[in-house]
Structures are given as C-alpha cells and as structure tokens.
Scaffold this motif. Structure first.
Motif, PDB file in Angstrom:
ATOM      1  N   TYR A 193       0.905  -1.199  -0.014  1.00  0.00           N
ATOM      2  CA  TYR A 193       0.145  -0.147  -0.059  1.00  0.00           C
ATOM      3  C   TYR A 193       1.082   1.479  -0.163  1.00  0.00           C
ATOM      4  CZ  TYR A 193      -3.747  -3.487   1.263  1.00  0.00           C
ATOM      5  OH  TYR A 193      -4.489  -4.576   1.157  1.00  0.00           O
ATOM      6  N   GLN A 194       1.642   1.550  -1.218  1.00  0.00           N
ATOM      7  CA  GLN A 194       2.738   2.548  -1.006  1.00  0.00           C
ATOM      8  C   GLN A 194       1.985   3.738  -1.761  1.00  0.00           C
ATOM      9  OE1 GLN A 194       6.383   2.469  -0.264  1.00  0.00           O
ATOM     10  NE2 GLN A 194       4.910   1.531   1.038  1.00  0.00           N
ATOM     11  N   SER A 195       2.517   5.032  -1.469  1.00  0.00           N
ATOM     12  CA  SER A 195       1.963   6.178  -2.268  1.00  0.00           C
ATOM     13  C   SER A 195       3.331   6.639  -2.835  1.00  0.00           C
ATOM     14  CB  SER A 195       1.612   7.065  -1.116  1.00  0.00           C
ATOM     15  OG  SER A 195       0.440   6.869  -0.357  1.00  0.00           O
ATOM     16  N   PRO A 196       3.003   7.515  -3.731  1.00  0.00           N
ATOM     17  CA  PRO A 196       1.987   8.004  -4.458  1.00  0.00           C
ATOM     18  C   PRO A 196       1.130   7.192  -5.475  1.00  0.00           C
ATOM     19  CG  PRO A 196       3.652   9.003  -5.715  1.00  0.00           C
ATOM     20  CD  PRO A 196       4.245   8.218  -4.631  1.00  0.00           C
ATOM     21  N   ILE A 197      -0.061   7.463  -5.985  1.00  0.00           N
ATOM     22  CA  ILE A 197      -0.702   6.949  -6.841  1.00  0.00           C
ATOM     23  C   ILE A 197      -1.261   7.578  -7.764  1.00  0.00           C
ATOM     24  CG2 ILE A 197      -1.607   5.047  -4.903  1.00  0.00           C
ATOM     25  CD1 ILE A 197      -4.235   6.368  -4.977  1.00  0.00           C
ATOM     26  N   GLU A 201       3.235  14.331  -6.943  1.00  0.00           N
ATOM     27  CA  GLU A 201       3.434  12.785  -6.665  1.00  0.00           C
ATOM     28  C   GLU A 201       2.251  12.130  -7.182  1.00  0.00           C
ATOM     29  OE1 GLU A 201       6.861  12.127  -3.962  1.00  0.00           O
ATOM     30  OE2 GLU A 201       5.218  12.626  -2.289  1.00  0.00           O
ATOM     31  N   ASP A 202       0.903  12.478  -6.218  1.00  0.00           N
ATOM     32  CA  ASP A 202      -0.273  12.005  -7.132  1.00  0.00           C
ATOM     33  C   ASP A 202      -0.582  12.371  -8.260  1.00  0.00           C
ATOM     34  OD1 ASP A 202      -0.941   9.958  -4.852  1.00  0.00           O
ATOM     35  OD2 ASP A 202      -1.838  11.499  -3.493  1.00  0.00           O
ATOM     36  N   LEU A 203      -0.864  11.630  -9.135  1.00  0.00           N
ATOM     37  CA  LEU A 203      -1.655  11.971 -10.501  1.00  0.00           C
ATOM     38  C   LEU A 203      -3.082  11.645 -10.354  1.00  0.00           C
ATOM     39  CD1 LEU A 203       0.775  10.064 -12.780  1.00  0.00           C
ATOM     40  CD2 LEU A 203       1.173  12.367 -11.662  1.00  0.00           C
ATOM     41  N   VAL A 204      -3.612  12.495 -11.247  1.00  0.00           N
ATOM     42  CA  VAL A 204      -5.354  12.413 -11.461  1.00  0.00           C
ATOM     43  C   VAL A 204      -5.723  12.205 -12.717  1.00  0.00           C
ATOM     44  CG1 VAL A 204      -7.492  13.843 -11.107  1.00  0.00           C
ATOM     45  CG2 VAL A 204      -5.447  14.143  -9.464  1.00  0.00           C
ATOM     46  N   GLY A 244      -2.429   5.038   2.640  1.00  0.00           N
ATOM     47  CA  GLY A 244      -1.270   4.770   1.964  1.00  0.00           C
ATOM     48  C   GLY A 244       0.033   4.972   2.768  1.00  0.00           C
ATOM     49  N   SER A 245       1.298   5.375   2.164  1.00  0.00           N
ATOM     50  CA  SER A 245       2.467   5.379   2.761  1.00  0.00           C
ATOM     51  C   SER A 245       2.937   6.778   2.645  1.00  0.00           C
ATOM     52  CB  SER A 245       3.315   4.394   2.156  1.00  0.00           C
ATOM     53  OG  SER A 245       3.820   4.933   0.860  1.00  0.00           O
ATOM     54  N   GLN A 286       3.002   4.427  -7.572  1.00  0.00           N
ATOM     55  CA  GLN A 286       2.914   2.997  -7.001  1.00  0.00           C
ATOM     56  C   GLN A 286       1.536   2.253  -7.372  1.00  0.00           C
ATOM     57  OE1 GLN A 286       6.150   2.101  -5.581  1.00  0.00           O
ATOM     58  NE2 GLN A 286       6.339   4.062  -6.465  1.00  0.00           N
ATOM     59  N   PRO A 287       1.398   0.969  -7.669  1.00  0.00           N
ATOM     60  CA  PRO A 287       0.333   0.263  -7.672  1.00  0.00           C
ATOM     61  C   PRO A 287      -0.625   0.444  -6.846  1.00  0.00           C
ATOM     62  CG  PRO A 287       2.383  -1.335  -8.073  1.00  0.00           C
ATOM     63  CD  PRO A 287       2.719   0.097  -7.313  1.00  0.00           C
ATOM     64  N   LEU A 288      -1.973   0.500  -7.245  1.00  0.00           N
ATOM     65  CA  LEU A 288      -3.099   0.684  -6.375  1.00  0.00           C
ATOM     66  C   LEU A 288      -3.377  -0.419  -5.381  1.00  0.00           C
ATOM     67  CD1 LEU A 288      -5.154   2.620  -5.245  1.00  0.00           C
ATOM     68  CD2 LEU A 288      -6.714   1.883  -7.095  1.00  0.00           C
ATOM     69  N   GLU A 289      -3.119  -1.638  -6.266  1.00  0.00           N
ATOM     70  CA  GLU A 289      -3.565  -2.949  -5.608  1.00  0.00           C
ATOM     71  C   GLU A 289      -5.114  -2.923  -5.452  1.00  0.00           C
ATOM     72  OE1 GLU A 289      -1.600  -5.422  -5.398  1.00  0.00           O
ATOM     73  OE2 GLU A 289       0.672  -4.360  -5.932  1.00  0.00           O
ATOM     74  N   ASP A 290      -5.275  -3.555  -3.899  1.00  0.00           N
ATOM     75  CA  ASP A 290      -6.838  -3.671  -4.005  1.00  0.00           C
ATOM     76  C   ASP A 290      -7.268  -2.692  -3.201  1.00  0.00           C
ATOM     77  OD1 ASP A 290      -5.455  -4.172  -1.487  1.00  0.00           O
ATOM     78  OD2 ASP A 290      -6.386  -6.224  -1.145  1.00  0.00           O
TER      79      ASP A 290
END
Length: 318
Positions: free
Chosen positions: A43-47, A121-124, A216-217, A265-269
């Motif tokens: 559960y890493q950041s950013p996403i 860091e986060d993208l939209v 996240g992280s 980073q991957p969003l995962e679940d």
C-alpha cells in the motif's frame, strides 16, 4: 480560537533529514526497497487517481482548528525538500472526514519537477501537476510524531496540487522570498512575519468541499504505510517564477534539486473514495425529484389536449 470547517470537501520528505536516498541513480526510487524494505510494501504512495474508478461517499466535515492563529515559522532545506515548521507549542489540529480522531500539525513540505509540466506525486487521471504540497499531521493520542510512525493510523496528510498562474500567489511569497537564503542543504530561515496557516490550508473554503481519500504510505524512505491521504480537487495557483525558485535549492551533493517526486505506485486492492458534500447530495436529490414532478405536470395537459382533439374530430364527423 476559531474552528474552520471544510464541509466534506475533498514519512514524506522532511522525515528523513540526513538519510541516504536520492531521486536519481543508484539511490533513486527504484532502489529504495533494497535498504528500506517497506518501500516495496503493498500500500505505497503516491498513486494515480482514476476518477471513473473512485467510490463516492459523503463524510462528516473536516475541521481545522487554530489555523487562523499567527505562527512564528521557519523553513529548512533538508536536501530532499523545503520543510516548514512552526515554533508554537499549541499546534493546529485536524479532525473529521475520514479521520476518527484528532491529528496535530507537524510540518508541511513540497514536491516539484524540473519544469512546469510535472512534479506532483499523486496523479489525477494520469495527469501530473508542477507541484504538490503535503501538510502532515500526527494522531494526537500517540503524543508525538515519532511514536505515530509506529501505528497504521498514525498520520493524516493533506495534499494540495498546483497549476501555473500568470500572477504570483501572495500567500506563498513569504516562503518563496527566503528560498535564496536556504539554497544549501541544512540551511534554515525564519519567516519575517507570523504565518497564518489558514492562507495555505483553506485558500477558498467554498472550493474545498471535494477531495479524494485513500490509505497509503510515506512517499520517501522508509515508506511506512501509516498515512491517511486527503487530496483536494481544487488546484492552487503559483507563478512560473515562484515554482522556479524551488529548483535552485541544492541536494546533499551540492547539485540543484530540480525534482523530488516519487513515481506512482500500484493501487493494488485499495479503494479511493471521493467525498461529496451531503448538501450537494440533498440538492441533487431535490432537483431530481422536481424534474420528475415537472414531467408529470407536462404529460397531463397534453393528454387532455389529445382527448379534446379526438372529441372534436368525432363531433365534426357526425
């Protein structure tokens, strides 16, 4: 002391002063996991936030207390970012929204890119912005920032995205003005005048009602998964000259810190929630109901007109 409510709107850099990591080469983000194993966690950041995949919710209002108090503040070049802290013992607090408890302001810092087209860091929707600010709060129950890092609900981070404006943003001028004095890593400079955090955290409360939130992280080593992220949809404005001033800061090696953002980073679940104000939901439902009522009011007269026409035709035929 005034309470500012954001009615259902929507360790990072600076935690690791002196730690051995970089944004390029053998110590860049691709290699962080070799020394800091949390950096390859689930559960890493950013996403990247895909708006068509978010889940809409209506949470209680976010509350920021004490941000209208003038704080004596100073900024530091950590070698990885510009970090701002306050000298006051009574810190601002954050609660509400996705948070179950009170969180205490620790620091804020910035991430930027080498040009005006990337740096957040986060993208939209896969879109990058030239800068992102993180306002970091730790859970009050844990008494200290360092202790909060040991708990999965330890931190809450407000994230603000920026766009380029033709005019400078006066709220950020006190920070931008001292950047030339802290270009060397480790340099620290007090702001000349007390800072109102309100001018940075709530620039326009009417537009602070939409945000995304997810678990996240930290976005720098050790990348601990302890953060509830709150990303506001409203974009803040900075001029090209204000953005460029950050790129003159120096890294631990003495090079220019032209960029300091971690790749997504991957969003995962995980589920990303989009907060929608309850007031907006009420208005939407009312409008929807009125629309149906209006359609019914239109159908009834048309039915009478049609029946009248049939009767007239029948009488005329007779």
């Amino acid at each position: 002391m005034r309470i500012v409510s954001i009615i259902n709107a929507s360790s990072s850099s600076g935690f690791c002063h002196g730690q051995n990591f970089s944004y390029d080469g053998d110590q860049g983000p691709l290699h962080w996991g070799e020394e800091y194993h949390s950096c390859i966690g689930k559960y890493q950041s950013p996403i990247n936030i895909e708006e068509h995949n978010v889940k809409n919710v209506s949470l209680s209002p976010l509350r920021l207390i004490g941000i209208d108090n003038p704080y004596q503040s100073y900024v530091t070049n950590t070698g990885h970012t510009v970090m701002l802290k306050t000298n006051e013992s009574k810190a601002a607090t954050l609660s509400g929204g996705p948070l179950q408890d009170n969180y205490v302001f620790e620091q804020l810092h910035f991430h930027w890119g080498e040009n005006d087209y990337e740096g957040s860091e986060d993208l939209v929707n896969n879109h990058s912005f030239p800068m992102e600010m993180h306002a970091v709060f730790y859970k009050e129950d844990y008494k200290s920032f360092n202790e909060a890092l040991n708990h999965s609900d330890g931190l809450a981070i407000l994230a603000y995205l920026y766009e380029v404006s033709p005019q400078p943003n006066p709220a950020y001028e006190p920070i931008v003005r001292v950047l030339r004095d802290i270009e060397v890593m480790g340099k620290r400079k007090a702001l000349q005048e007390p800072l109102l955090l309100e001018s940075l955290f709530v620039p326009d409360i009417a537009k602070m009602q939409d945000y995304f939130t997810y678990f996240g992280s930290l976005t720098t080593p050790p990348c601990l998964e302890v953060a509830r992220w709150i990303d506001f949809k409203d974009r803040q404005q900075l001029s090209h000259e204000q953005l460029a001033a950050f790129r003159d800061l120096q890294t631990p090696e003495g090079d220019k810190l032209t960029h300091n953002f971690r790749p997504v980073q991957p969003l995962e679940d995980r589920v990303v929630f989009h907060n929608i104000p309850k007031e907006q939901n009420t208005l939407s439902n009312t409008h929807h109901s009125d629309g149906h009522s209006g359609q019914r009011n239109v159908k009834i007269p048309i039915l009478f007109v049609a029946l009248g026409a049939l009767v007239a035709i029948f009488l005329f035929a007779i």
